[in-house]
Design a protein around this motif. Structure first.
Motif, PDB file in Angstrom:
ATOM      1  N   ASP A  44       0.866  -1.175   0.000  1.00 55.17           N
ATOM      2  CA  ASP A  44       0.000   0.000   0.000  1.00 55.17           C
ATOM      3  C   ASP A  44       0.910   1.235   0.000  1.00 55.17           C
ATOM      4  OD1 ASP A  44      -1.124   2.174   1.701  1.00 55.17           O
ATOM      5  OD2 ASP A  44      -2.862   0.875   1.904  1.00 55.17           O
ATOM      6  N   HIS A  51       6.359   3.244   6.561  1.00 54.27           N
ATOM      7  CA  HIS A  51       6.970   2.122   7.284  1.00 54.27           C
ATOM      8  C   HIS A  51       7.869   1.200   6.460  1.00 54.27           C
ATOM      9  CE1 HIS A  51       4.627   2.956  10.847  1.00 54.27           C
ATOM     10  NE2 HIS A  51       3.497   2.873  10.179  1.00 54.27           N
ATOM     11  N   ALA A  73      -3.450   3.063  -2.128  1.00 59.06           N
ATOM     12  CA  ALA A  73      -3.806   2.813  -0.731  1.00 59.06           C
ATOM     13  C   ALA A  73      -5.274   2.427  -0.595  1.00 59.06           C
ATOM     14  CB  ALA A  73      -3.515   4.061   0.099  1.00 59.06           C
ATOM     15  N   GLY A  74      -5.534   1.507   0.303  1.00 59.14           N
ATOM     16  CA  GLY A  74      -6.906   1.186   0.682  1.00 59.14           C
ATOM     17  C   GLY A  74      -7.676   0.413  -0.379  1.00 59.14           C
ATOM     18  N   LYS A  78      -8.118  -2.926  -4.831  1.00 61.06           N
ATOM     19  CA  LYS A  78      -8.700  -4.224  -5.181  1.00 61.06           C
ATOM     20  C   LYS A  78      -9.457  -4.213  -6.513  1.00 61.06           C
ATOM     21  CE  LYS A  78     -10.641  -6.468  -1.693  1.00 61.06           C
ATOM     22  NZ  LYS A  78     -11.323  -6.762  -0.407  1.00 61.06           N
ATOM     23  N   GLY A 106      -2.733  -3.089   4.768  1.00 63.31           N
ATOM     24  CA  GLY A 106      -3.940  -3.518   5.472  1.00 63.31           C
ATOM     25  C   GLY A 106      -4.655  -4.628   4.719  1.00 63.31           C
ATOM     26  N   LEU A 134      -7.530  -4.195  11.768  1.00 65.49           N
ATOM     27  CA  LEU A 134      -8.501  -5.035  11.069  1.00 65.49           C
ATOM     28  C   LEU A 134      -7.840  -6.253  10.424  1.00 65.49           C
ATOM     29  CD1 LEU A 134     -11.673  -4.287   9.348  1.00 65.49           C
ATOM     30  CD2 LEU A 134     -10.011  -5.621   8.041  1.00 65.49           C
ATOM     31  N   ALA A 135      -6.630  -6.067   9.956  1.00 64.46           N
ATOM     32  CA  ALA A 135      -5.969  -7.147   9.223  1.00 64.46           C
ATOM     33  C   ALA A 135      -5.522  -8.300  10.131  1.00 64.46           C
ATOM     34  CB  ALA A 135      -4.799  -6.602   8.413  1.00 64.46           C
ATOM     35  N   ASP A 137      -7.615  -9.986  11.275  1.00 56.60           N
ATOM     36  CA  ASP A 137      -8.669 -10.862  10.784  1.00 56.60           C
ATOM     37  C   ASP A 137      -8.389 -11.274   9.335  1.00 56.60           C
ATOM     38  OD1 ASP A 137     -11.060 -12.084  10.219  1.00 56.60           O
ATOM     39  OD2 ASP A 137     -12.258 -10.262  10.220  1.00 56.60           O
ATOM     40  N   LYS A 152     -18.516  -6.356  -4.081  1.00 54.60           N
ATOM     41  CA  LYS A 152     -17.224  -6.409  -3.383  1.00 54.60           C
ATOM     42  C   LYS A 152     -16.783  -7.856  -3.179  1.00 54.60           C
ATOM     43  CE  LYS A 152     -15.784  -4.974   1.219  1.00 54.60           C
ATOM     44  NZ  LYS A 152     -14.413  -4.499   1.191  1.00 54.60           N
ATOM     45  N   VAL A 170       3.928  -0.972  13.661  1.00 56.09           N
ATOM     46  CA  VAL A 170       3.346  -0.131  12.592  1.00 56.09           C
ATOM     47  C   VAL A 170       1.940   0.386  12.950  1.00 56.09           C
ATOM     48  CG1 VAL A 170       4.662  -1.295  10.781  1.00 56.09           C
ATOM     49  CG2 VAL A 170       2.341  -2.073  11.298  1.00 56.09           C
ATOM     50  N   THR A 173       0.549   4.357  13.849  1.00 54.49           N
ATOM     51  CA  THR A 173       0.244   5.468  12.930  1.00 54.49           C
ATOM     52  C   THR A 173      -1.171   5.379  12.339  1.00 54.49           C
ATOM     53  OG1 THR A 173       1.323   4.222  11.167  1.00 54.49           O
ATOM     54  CG2 THR A 173       2.648   5.891  12.283  1.00 54.49           C
ATOM     55  N   GLU A 178      -9.525   4.208  11.636  1.00 46.30           N
ATOM     56  CA  GLU A 178      -9.034   2.858  11.321  1.00 46.30           C
ATOM     57  C   GLU A 178      -8.896   2.016  12.598  1.00 46.30           C
ATOM     58  OE1 GLU A 178      -9.159   1.702   8.448  1.00 46.30           O
ATOM     59  OE2 GLU A 178      -9.258   3.554   7.296  1.00 46.30           O
TER      60      GLU A 178
HETATM   61  N1  LIG Z   1      -9.686 -11.776   3.499  1.00 42.36           N
HETATM   62  C1  LIG Z   1     -10.443 -11.684   4.559  1.00 42.36           C
HETATM   63  O1  LIG Z   1     -10.726 -12.658   5.244  1.00 42.36           O
HETATM   64  C2  LIG Z   1     -10.954 -10.336   4.949  1.00 42.36           C
HETATM   65  C3  LIG Z   1     -11.569 -10.156   6.195  1.00 42.36           C
HETATM   66  C4  LIG Z   1     -11.964  -8.880   6.560  1.00 42.36           C
HETATM   67  C5  LIG Z   1     -11.764  -7.815   5.687  1.00 42.36           C
HETATM   68  N2  LIG Z   1     -11.176  -8.026   4.486  1.00 42.36           N
HETATM   69  C6  LIG Z   1     -10.935  -6.924   3.565  1.00 42.36           C
HETATM   70  O2  LIG Z   1      -9.997  -6.049   4.186  1.00 42.36           O
HETATM   71  C7  LIG Z   1     -10.189  -4.740   3.659  1.00 42.36           C
HETATM   72  C8  LIG Z   1     -10.175  -3.759   4.789  1.00 42.36           C
HETATM   73  O3  LIG Z   1      -8.935  -3.834   5.431  1.00 42.36           O
HETATM   74  P1  LIG Z   1      -8.365  -2.630   6.316  1.00 42.36           P
HETATM   75  O4  LIG Z   1      -9.405  -2.164   7.240  1.00 42.36           O
HETATM   76  O5  LIG Z   1      -7.057  -3.076   6.827  1.00 42.36           O
HETATM   77  O6  LIG Z   1      -8.274  -1.456   5.265  1.00 42.36           O
HETATM   78  P2  LIG Z   1      -7.217  -0.960   4.185  1.00 42.36           P
HETATM   79  O7  LIG Z   1      -6.264  -1.980   3.787  1.00 42.36           O
HETATM   80  O8  LIG Z   1      -8.071  -0.326   3.158  1.00 42.36           O
HETATM   81  O9  LIG Z   1      -6.450   0.160   5.007  1.00 42.36           O
HETATM   82  C9  LIG Z   1      -7.173   1.254   5.532  1.00 42.36           C
HETATM   83  C10 LIG Z   1      -6.384   2.548   5.411  1.00 42.36           C
HETATM   84  O10 LIG Z   1      -5.339   2.554   6.380  1.00 42.36           O
HETATM   85  C11 LIG Z   1      -4.094   2.861   5.759  1.00 42.36           C
HETATM   86  N3  LIG Z   1      -3.083   2.160   6.532  1.00 42.36           N
HETATM   87  C12 LIG Z   1      -2.819   0.835   6.550  1.00 42.36           C
HETATM   88  N4  LIG Z   1      -1.887   0.555   7.474  1.00 42.36           N
HETATM   89  C13 LIG Z   1      -1.530   1.722   8.029  1.00 42.36           C
HETATM   90  C14 LIG Z   1      -0.615   2.092   9.060  1.00 42.36           C
HETATM   91  N5  LIG Z   1       0.099   1.172   9.710  1.00 42.36           N
HETATM   92  N6  LIG Z   1      -0.503   3.400   9.383  1.00 42.36           N
HETATM   93  C15 LIG Z   1      -1.258   4.334   8.758  1.00 42.36           C
HETATM   94  N7  LIG Z   1      -2.148   4.054   7.793  1.00 42.36           N
HETATM   95  C16 LIG Z   1      -2.288   2.758   7.442  1.00 42.36           C
HETATM   96  C17 LIG Z   1      -4.248   2.417   4.345  1.00 42.36           C
HETATM   97  O11 LIG Z   1      -3.392   3.136   3.482  1.00 42.36           O
HETATM   98  C18 LIG Z   1      -5.716   2.743   4.063  1.00 42.36           C
HETATM   99  O12 LIG Z   1      -5.865   4.077   3.695  1.00 42.36           O
HETATM  100  C19 LIG Z   1     -11.470  -4.757   2.882  1.00 42.36           C
HETATM  101  O13 LIG Z   1     -11.174  -4.755   1.510  1.00 42.36           O
HETATM  102  C20 LIG Z   1     -12.121  -6.078   3.283  1.00 42.36           C
HETATM  103  O14 LIG Z   1     -12.910  -6.621   2.255  1.00 42.36           O
HETATM  104  C21 LIG Z   1     -10.770  -9.263   4.116  1.00 42.36           C
END
Ligand SMILES: NC(=O)c1ccc[n+]([C@@H]2O[C@H](COP(=O)([O-])OP(=O)(O)OC[C@H]3O[C@@H](n4cnc5c(N)ncnc54)[C@H](O)[C@@H]3O)[C@@H](O)[C@H]2O)c1
Ligand SMILES: [Zn+2]
Length: 366
Positions: A44, A51, A73-74, A78, A106, A134-135, A137, A152, A170, A173, A178
């Motif tokens: 990303d 980082h 990013a974000g 996808k 993420g 969130l990740a 998960d 989606k 990480v 930040t 988030e």
């Molecule tokens: N595969 C699965 O089992 C599963 C489960 C749940 C969600 N998802 C998917 O995950 C996605 C959501 O993930 P998310 O919430 O991590 O969102 P994301 O990956 O979109 O990240 C959210 C935002 O945070 C920023 N970011 C990431 N790490 C950072 C950090 N350490 N410091 C500052 N900014 C940071 C990113 O640039 C982005 O703008 C969705 O697409 C969802 O469908 C998948």
């Protein structure tokens, strides 16, 4: 450093979580990394700008060849265009079946990178280095995906990572939004598994007060819950559906609101409240508990007013399109009690009645 092993049918891998987890590249994973002709980091662009050095200082000394591909990013990551762009990058770098991908970002970055890894030359290994709460998960369990303009996560694979290396340094930040988004999935893992852990989480009055040690412990619990469920049902034929608690109504809010206006986890928090109300009707969840949970979620800043601009008919349209719907009926993961999930089909009339109750009750509580 805490490590949790995930055993699935085809593979077994470790999830490592702790401050300084990237050091494992130079120790436990040294030989593994050396066994590849190339390491490609898919990252990303925002995460990379803050980082990337932290990761590269561990990988550079050991990788035979190393390259970095930045992706938007974000959620914008996808798309089919970014998927194709990553494949082009791998080909241009002369990657082979002996190359490995490291996903550094993420859930969005991890989902894309996993899908790229699962399809490049019919599949090459990948390592998840999640950078959001969130990740904890999304990086575990092997679901990979990109989005179609009609839905989606509609294009994807089940493809397990070779390892998950989760360096919590990480996480400092992340924006407030988030943090809220990610903590909703942590709270979900507690709701479906463990009343005592949920009590502890419900004692948090502000996520700012959480120490890194506490956060790490909650993430490790969440990963353990997810890992146990994935081990039992990798392909979501049975118990893995419990992980969808809060997601049927939550996904509808996310989709109807327009992706980006509310984060995934925030929408899931609203969905969990709706599905707790449904759990009063179909399970044995007490109204008093749901009301207490609504106050808690509001106090933590989850955006309940979002619901006011989303009419039920819009939400229903998306619920009926849900991947978990079958033969026209909408299936929900509900709770008999905290820690005891079950599956329930609910018809449209009942969904509407519950929707009215949801709006009344989130409007009423303080
Ligand atoms: N595969 C699965 O089992 C599963 C489960 C749940 C969600 N998802 C998917 O995950 C996605 C959501 O993930 P998310 O919430 O991590 O969102 P994301 O990956 O979109 O990240 C959210 C935002 O945070 C920023 N970011 C990431 N790490 C950072 C950090 N350490 N410091 C500052 N900014 C940071 C990113 O640039 C982005 O703008 C969705 O697409 C969802 O469908 C998948
Ligand atoms: Zn989710």
């Amino acid at each position: 450093m805490e490590s949790i092993t995930v055993n699935t049918h085809g593979s077994s891998y470790d999830v490592h979580i702790g401050e300084g987890a990237y050091h494992l590249f130079g120790t436990k994973y040294h030989e593994f990394i050396r066994s590849f002709d190339q390491v490609v980091v898919l990252t990303d662009e925002t995460v990379a700008s803050i980082h990337l050095d932290l990761l590269l200082q561990e990988l550079k000394p050991i990788a035979r060849q190393l390259s970095v591909k930045r992706i938007p990013a974000g959620e914008k990551a996808k798309t089919i265009e970014n998927f194709y762009d990553c494949q082009t990058f791998l080909l241009e770098q002369n990657c082979t079946r002996k190359s490995v991908i490291v996903a550094f970002g993420g859930g969005a970055c991890g989902d894309l990178a996993g899908f790229v890894a699962s399809t490049f030359m019919r599949g090459i290994p990948f390592i998840q280095c999640p950078t959001t709460i969130l990740a904890h998960d999304s990086a575990v369990g092997g679901k990979t995906a990109i989005n179609h303009e009609d839905g989606k996560n509609m294009i994807g694979t089940f493809y397990q990572p070779a390892a998950v290396i989760y360096d919590v340094r990480v996480l400092t930040t992340l924006s407030e939004q988030e943090v809220r988004s990610g903590m909703a999935e942590v709270i979900k893992h507690a709701l479906i598994s463990n009343p005592d852990w949920l009590d502890e989480l419900m004692g948090i009055s502000s996520f700012d007060d959480m120490t890194m040690v506490e956060l790490k412990r909650h993430l490790a619990y969440g990963i353990a819950v997810k890992a146990a469920i994935v081990e039992e049902d990798e392909r979501e034929q049975s118990v893995r559906k419990y992980l969808n608690f809060g997601h049927t109504y939550g996904h509808a809010i996310e989709a109807a609101g327009g992706y980006g206006s509310i984060t995934h986890g925030e929408a899931v928090m609203l969905g969990m409240v709706y599905e707790l109300i449904a759990s009063e009707r179909f399970g044995n969840v007490q109204k008093g508990f749901t009301d207490q949970f609504i106050d808690y979620a509001k106090h933590l800043g989850y955006p309940f007013p979002t619901i006011n601009r989303l009419p039920f008919v819009e939400l229903l349209k998306y619920m009926e399109k849900d991947k978990k719907a079958s033969f026209g009926a909408v299936q929900f993961a509900l709770l008999d009690q905290v820690g005891k999930p079950f599956l329930q089909v609910i018809d449209a009339d009942e969904l509407e009645r519950l929707d009215r109750e949801f709006r009344d009750r989130v409007g009423e509580t303080k």
